[in-house]
Design a protein around this motif. Sequence first.
Motif, PDB file in Angstrom:
ATOM      1  N   GLY A  15       0.701  -1.258   0.083  1.00  0.00           N
ATOM      2  CA  GLY A  15       0.068   0.085  -0.038  1.00  0.00           C
ATOM      3  C   GLY A  15       0.935   1.300   0.046  1.00  0.00           C
ATOM      4  O   GLY A  15       1.545   1.429   1.023  1.00  0.00           O
ATOM      5  N   GLY A  40      -2.253  -0.052  -7.264  1.00  0.00           N
ATOM      6  CA  GLY A  40      -2.620   1.306  -8.373  1.00  0.00           C
ATOM      7  C   GLY A  40      -1.390   1.329  -8.824  1.00  0.00           C
ATOM      8  O   GLY A  40      -0.188   0.963  -8.578  1.00  0.00           O
ATOM      9  N   GLY A  44      -0.280   7.654  -3.500  1.00  0.00           N
ATOM     10  CA  GLY A  44      -1.160   8.153  -3.090  1.00  0.00           C
ATOM     11  C   GLY A  44      -2.224   7.513  -2.292  1.00  0.00           C
ATOM     12  O   GLY A  44      -3.039   8.123  -1.554  1.00  0.00           O
ATOM     13  N   ASP A  58     -11.226  16.755   4.485  1.00  0.00           N
ATOM     14  CA  ASP A  58     -12.098  17.238   5.583  1.00  0.00           C
ATOM     15  C   ASP A  58     -11.019  17.599   6.554  1.00  0.00           C
ATOM     16  O   ASP A  58     -11.440  18.145   7.816  1.00  0.00           O
ATOM     17  CB  ASP A  58     -13.109  16.356   5.884  1.00  0.00           C
ATOM     18  CG  ASP A  58     -13.955  16.238   4.703  1.00  0.00           C
ATOM     19  OD1 ASP A  58     -14.564  17.130   4.249  1.00  0.00           O
ATOM     20  OD2 ASP A  58     -14.814  15.041   4.940  1.00  0.00           O
ATOM     21  N   SER A  59      -9.927  17.093   6.497  1.00  0.00           N
ATOM     22  CA  SER A  59      -8.709  17.540   7.533  1.00  0.00           C
ATOM     23  C   SER A  59      -8.152  18.939   6.964  1.00  0.00           C
ATOM     24  O   SER A  59      -7.907  18.956   5.970  1.00  0.00           O
ATOM     25  CB  SER A  59      -7.639  16.468   7.642  1.00  0.00           C
ATOM     26  OG  SER A  59      -8.431  15.248   8.203  1.00  0.00           O
ATOM     27  N   TYR A  64      -2.677  17.457   8.042  1.00  0.00           N
ATOM     28  CA  TYR A  64      -2.824  15.956   7.365  1.00  0.00           C
ATOM     29  C   TYR A  64      -1.251  15.673   7.110  1.00  0.00           C
ATOM     30  O   TYR A  64      -0.983  14.306   7.098  1.00  0.00           O
ATOM     31  CB  TYR A  64      -3.851  16.015   6.354  1.00  0.00           C
ATOM     32  CG  TYR A  64      -4.011  14.618   5.653  1.00  0.00           C
ATOM     33  CD1 TYR A  64      -5.299  13.961   6.335  1.00  0.00           C
ATOM     34  CD2 TYR A  64      -3.195  13.924   4.759  1.00  0.00           C
ATOM     35  CE1 TYR A  64      -5.461  12.521   5.704  1.00  0.00           C
ATOM     36  CE2 TYR A  64      -3.476  12.795   4.236  1.00  0.00           C
ATOM     37  CZ  TYR A  64      -4.653  12.103   4.826  1.00  0.00           C
ATOM     38  OH  TYR A  64      -5.030  10.965   4.265  1.00  0.00           O
ATOM     39  N   LEU A 145     -10.220   2.271   3.712  1.00  0.00           N
ATOM     40  CA  LEU A 145     -11.316   2.857   2.864  1.00  0.00           C
ATOM     41  C   LEU A 145     -10.652   2.427   1.371  1.00  0.00           C
ATOM     42  O   LEU A 145     -10.562   3.428   0.563  1.00  0.00           O
ATOM     43  CB  LEU A 145     -11.639   4.345   2.987  1.00  0.00           C
ATOM     44  CG  LEU A 145     -12.499   4.685   4.568  1.00  0.00           C
ATOM     45  CD1 LEU A 145     -12.407   5.964   4.558  1.00  0.00           C
ATOM     46  CD2 LEU A 145     -13.912   4.215   4.066  1.00  0.00           C
ATOM     47  N   ARG A 330     -19.763   8.976  10.015  1.00  0.00           N
ATOM     48  CA  ARG A 330     -18.750  10.029   9.897  1.00  0.00           C
ATOM     49  C   ARG A 330     -19.501  11.203   9.285  1.00  0.00           C
ATOM     50  O   ARG A 330     -19.951  11.193   8.143  1.00  0.00           O
ATOM     51  CB  ARG A 330     -17.815   9.205   8.837  1.00  0.00           C
ATOM     52  CG  ARG A 330     -16.465  10.054   8.722  1.00  0.00           C
ATOM     53  CD  ARG A 330     -16.529  10.867   7.617  1.00  0.00           C
ATOM     54  NE  ARG A 330     -15.101  11.209   7.246  1.00  0.00           N
ATOM     55  CZ  ARG A 330     -14.747  12.318   6.614  1.00  0.00           C
ATOM     56  NH1 ARG A 330     -15.758  13.250   6.315  1.00  0.00           N
ATOM     57  NH2 ARG A 330     -13.537  12.434   6.119  1.00  0.00           N
ATOM     58  N   ALA A 392      -9.991  -4.583   2.580  1.00  0.00           N
ATOM     59  CA  ALA A 392      -8.645  -5.038   1.988  1.00  0.00           C
ATOM     60  C   ALA A 392      -7.880  -6.137   2.662  1.00  0.00           C
ATOM     61  O   ALA A 392      -7.293  -7.035   1.903  1.00  0.00           O
ATOM     62  CB  ALA A 392      -7.731  -3.843   1.945  1.00  0.00           C
ATOM     63  N   ASN A 441      -6.536  10.993  10.306  1.00  0.00           N
ATOM     64  CA  ASN A 441      -6.010   9.737  10.102  1.00  0.00           C
ATOM     65  C   ASN A 441      -4.343   9.530  10.067  1.00  0.00           C
ATOM     66  O   ASN A 441      -3.844   8.624  10.888  1.00  0.00           O
ATOM     67  CB  ASN A 441      -6.562   9.209   8.672  1.00  0.00           C
ATOM     68  CG  ASN A 441      -6.470   7.698   8.465  1.00  0.00           C
ATOM     69  OD1 ASN A 441      -5.617   7.154   8.424  1.00  0.00           O
ATOM     70  ND2 ASN A 441      -7.764   7.132   8.271  1.00  0.00           N
TER      71      ASN A 441
HETATM   72  C1  LIG Z   1     -12.474  10.427  -0.617  1.00  0.00           C
HETATM   73  C2  LIG Z   1     -11.932  10.336   0.926  1.00  0.00           C
HETATM   74  C3  LIG Z   1     -11.650  11.327   1.518  1.00  0.00           C
HETATM   75  C4  LIG Z   1     -10.894  11.256   2.677  1.00  0.00           C
HETATM   76  N1  LIG Z   1     -10.758  12.428   3.577  1.00  0.00           N
HETATM   77  C5  LIG Z   1     -10.149  12.269   4.671  1.00  0.00           C
HETATM   78  C6  LIG Z   1      -9.706  13.441   5.379  1.00  0.00           C
HETATM   79  O1  LIG Z   1      -9.826  14.436   4.975  1.00  0.00           O
HETATM   80  N2  LIG Z   1      -9.047  13.127   6.594  1.00  0.00           N
HETATM   81  C7  LIG Z   1      -8.697  12.039   7.110  1.00  0.00           C
HETATM   82  O2  LIG Z   1      -8.179  12.046   8.287  1.00  0.00           O
HETATM   83  N3  LIG Z   1      -9.043  10.808   6.424  1.00  0.00           N
HETATM   84  C8  LIG Z   1      -9.702  11.023   5.270  1.00  0.00           C
HETATM   85  N4  LIG Z   1      -9.956   9.914   4.689  1.00  0.00           N
HETATM   86  C9  LIG Z   1      -9.674   8.456   5.282  1.00  0.00           C
HETATM   87  C10 LIG Z   1      -8.132   7.913   4.446  1.00  0.00           C
HETATM   88  O3  LIG Z   1      -8.638   6.396   4.094  1.00  0.00           O
HETATM   89  C11 LIG Z   1      -7.094   8.141   5.039  1.00  0.00           C
HETATM   90  O4  LIG Z   1      -6.988   9.503   5.588  1.00  0.00           O
HETATM   91  C12 LIG Z   1      -5.742   7.500   4.466  1.00  0.00           C
HETATM   92  O5  LIG Z   1      -6.024   7.556   2.981  1.00  0.00           O
HETATM   93  C13 LIG Z   1      -5.396   6.403   4.969  1.00  0.00           C
HETATM   94  O6  LIG Z   1      -4.035   6.080   4.313  1.00  0.00           O
HETATM   95  P1  LIG Z   1      -3.548   4.477   4.131  1.00  0.00           P
HETATM   96  O7  LIG Z   1      -2.276   4.560   3.478  1.00  0.00           O
HETATM   97  O8  LIG Z   1      -3.801   4.082   5.556  1.00  0.00           O
HETATM   98  O9  LIG Z   1      -4.704   3.904   3.219  1.00  0.00           O
HETATM   99  P2  LIG Z   1      -5.024   4.256   1.776  1.00  0.00           P
HETATM  100  O10 LIG Z   1      -4.478   5.653   1.320  1.00  0.00           O
HETATM  101  O11 LIG Z   1      -6.323   3.490   1.711  1.00  0.00           O
HETATM  102  O12 LIG Z   1      -3.879   3.121   0.887  1.00  0.00           O
HETATM  103  C14 LIG Z   1      -4.141   1.982   0.928  1.00  0.00           C
HETATM  104  C15 LIG Z   1      -3.239   1.391  -0.573  1.00  0.00           C
HETATM  105  O13 LIG Z   1      -3.122   0.288  -0.480  1.00  0.00           O
HETATM  106  C16 LIG Z   1      -3.545  -0.507  -1.581  1.00  0.00           C
HETATM  107  N5  LIG Z   1      -3.900  -2.004  -1.516  1.00  0.00           N
HETATM  108  C17 LIG Z   1      -4.808  -2.544  -0.822  1.00  0.00           C
HETATM  109  N6  LIG Z   1      -4.992  -3.755  -0.957  1.00  0.00           N
HETATM  110  C18 LIG Z   1      -4.079  -4.237  -1.923  1.00  0.00           C
HETATM  111  C19 LIG Z   1      -3.381  -5.439  -2.202  1.00  0.00           C
HETATM  112  N7  LIG Z   1      -3.611  -6.615  -1.874  1.00  0.00           N
HETATM  113  N8  LIG Z   1      -1.961  -5.347  -2.984  1.00  0.00           N
HETATM  114  C20 LIG Z   1      -1.628  -4.039  -3.132  1.00  0.00           C
HETATM  115  N9  LIG Z   1      -1.996  -2.855  -3.058  1.00  0.00           N
HETATM  116  C21 LIG Z   1      -3.041  -2.968  -1.922  1.00  0.00           C
HETATM  117  C22 LIG Z   1      -4.581   0.379  -2.124  1.00  0.00           C
HETATM  118  O14 LIG Z   1      -4.485   0.304  -3.599  1.00  0.00           O
HETATM  119  C23 LIG Z   1      -4.133   2.014  -1.694  1.00  0.00           C
HETATM  120  O15 LIG Z   1      -3.652   2.281  -2.741  1.00  0.00           O
HETATM  121  C24 LIG Z   1     -10.601   9.898   3.361  1.00  0.00           C
HETATM  122  C25 LIG Z   1     -10.840   8.916   2.698  1.00  0.00           C
HETATM  123  C26 LIG Z   1     -11.397   8.865   1.475  1.00  0.00           C
HETATM  124  C27 LIG Z   1     -11.710   7.703   0.548  1.00  0.00           C
END
Ligand SMILES: Cc1cc2nc3c(=O)[nH]c(=O)nc-3n(C[C@H](O)[C@H](O)[C@H](O)COP(=O)(O)OP(=O)(O)OC[C@H]3O[C@@H](n4cnc5c(N)ncnc54)[C@H](O)[C@@H]3O)c2cc1C
Length: 539
Positions: A15, A40, A44, A58-59, A64, A145, A330, A392, A441
């Motif tokens: 990820g 992907g 990002g 929204d943060s 963030y 998400l 939320r 996931a 987050n």
């Molecule tokens: C539209 C939207 C707006 C948001 N706005 C906010 C905000 O304003 N403030 C806030 O705090 N949070 C917000 N969030 C929550 C958001 O999930 C987190 O802020 C943040 O993206 C989490 O980051 P992460 O790296 O943990 O996960 P993610 O950003 O979800 O990244 C996970 C990655 O893992 C990859 N992945 C998953 N499974 C696999 C696999 N099997 N093999 C290879 N790759 C894989 C995915 O492709 C993805 O790119 C928002 C979420 C969404 C959807």
Amino acid sequence: MSEASATDVDVLIVGAGITGIYQLHRAREEGFSARLLEAGAGVGGCWYWNRYPGCRFDSESYTYGYLFSEELFDEWEWSEHFAGQPETERYLNHVVDKFDLRRDMRFGTRVTGATFDEADGTWTVTTDDGASTRCRFLIAATGVLSVPYTPDIEGRDSFRGVQHHTGLWPEEPVDFRGKRVAIVGTSSSGVQVLPTILPDVASVTVYQRTANWCTPLNNRPITDDEQAQLRAGFEALRETLNTSRSGFAHPVNEKMAFDDSPEARQEFYAELWNSPGFMKLTYNYQDMLFNETANREWCDFIAGKIRELVHDPVTAEKLIPTDHGFGGKRPPFVIGYFEAFNDPKVSLVDLRDTPMVRVTEAGIETSAEHGGGLREFDIIVWATGFDFGTGALNCMGIRGRDGVALEGHWADGPSTYAGLQTRGFPNFFFPGGPHAAAGNNPRYNGDQVDFLTDVLVQARARGCEVVEVTEAAEERWTRMVDKGAEVTTFGTVGQYVGSNIPGKASRYLLNSGGREMLFKVFADSRANDFAEFGLTPSG
Ligand SMILES: Cc1cc2nc3c(=O)[nH]c(=O)nc-3n(C[C@H](O)[C@H](O)[C@H](O)COP(=O)(O)OP(=O)(O)OC[C@H]3O[C@@H](n4cnc5c(N)ncnc54)[C@H](O)[C@@H]3O)c2cc1C
């Protein structure tokens, strides 16, 4: 680590979102060999996939972003208090290039299986390109998400127009000019899409299953003076963000709702309405989330605002939630969402009155009563959310001790220690997954990454090849989450308890103890010499 257990890399991260990028940076900083795999095509995570019109923070942008480098903080200028998706995607790419992380990242590579080898304590991870990688530690930073959910409606594939889920939006722009558009879903994404596409479209029909407590985002550009203040105040801001309960830099309100007079409360609600983003949750009265009367009064204030903003009284009533209080789901933050319903091009279909029957070649058909029926469209936007928390992880083909499948182990919902590990799956971790916390987050996901990195450093220093949480530690944490979730008086619905996904176990998926509980268990574990992970004591 021993010769016998030679691996391709020490740490394999899955990820390339804000959590995985930071984990890669921290692992490399501590001298681990590391690689990151991402499904992907680019950097990002959520900010790569969710490129739908209107997608934005929204943060507050600067709360963030990463705080580990003052140089990074200084050189990156966010243009708005709540930046749009393109800017966030650019920011994360900038971070990856600045810290030379891209060379250890592989894109377009989905993990489809991972098997624990009990003999030598390693994981063999397979990907959809047929390759496999052997690692000591497997870290899924796969997000809460990141698995979009589209309801299984009859005929969905027969639609002849264009259809996209907001969470899988294509890189090439979708042309809305003069189009008849359906938006299905009115949570955080759907409410951002509507006002953004409105100037271009011929018409928009919004399909709503449940209304949400939307309040204004109150976004604006960051002025030059504010940029200078942000730079000058970096240390103080970092201190606030690293210690705040919510991970936001909002002021704390010590008052209970009924400490104030009725007039003072109404004035305070008006102040909240005009405050930025999540401040309406974080700066609200201390008991707003726990005292039903306090929650109701704030909801009544918002309902009054909706009735003022939406001219048609029938539409206004439909836009007022009836099945949950503020914070039970939320809360979305909006720019011109309610006002959009005053435009004759916009109509609202309440799916509780007229459930969706099928998608046809031409459009969407709802049940015939209450004026339902077929409406024809050129574009359908599915803003129908995600398989939150466990989605996931449960579809990655994770197999732990004795070949046990993670999705089977969690059939009744997740059990974890600190939202980081589950017993039976040694050397496997999932920062930013279920049970992490709630709030801004990157702050609490970053806490998890920092703690986890310490655990791995300790394991290496002590020659421990297997890191596995004890049963007692996992039970304590999971019980805390489950018990805490019972405390709110007004009911939690939707993705936080899995109720948006048919057949998903009903279980609270956040950490009801919040970030404070993470701070506590991390401090306790450090003081306990990481006994929760069964590490042999340090000398
Ligand atoms: C539209 C939207 C707006 C948001 N706005 C906010 C905000 O304003 N403030 C806030 O705090 N949070 C917000 N969030 C929550 C958001 O999930 C987190 O802020 C943040 O993206 C989490 O980051 P992460 O790296 O943990 O996960 P993610 O950003 O979800 O990244 C996970 C990655 O893992 C990859 N992945 C998953 N499974 C696999 C696999 N099997 N093999 C290879 N790759 C894989 C995915 O492709 C993805 O790119 C928002 C979420 C969404 C959807």
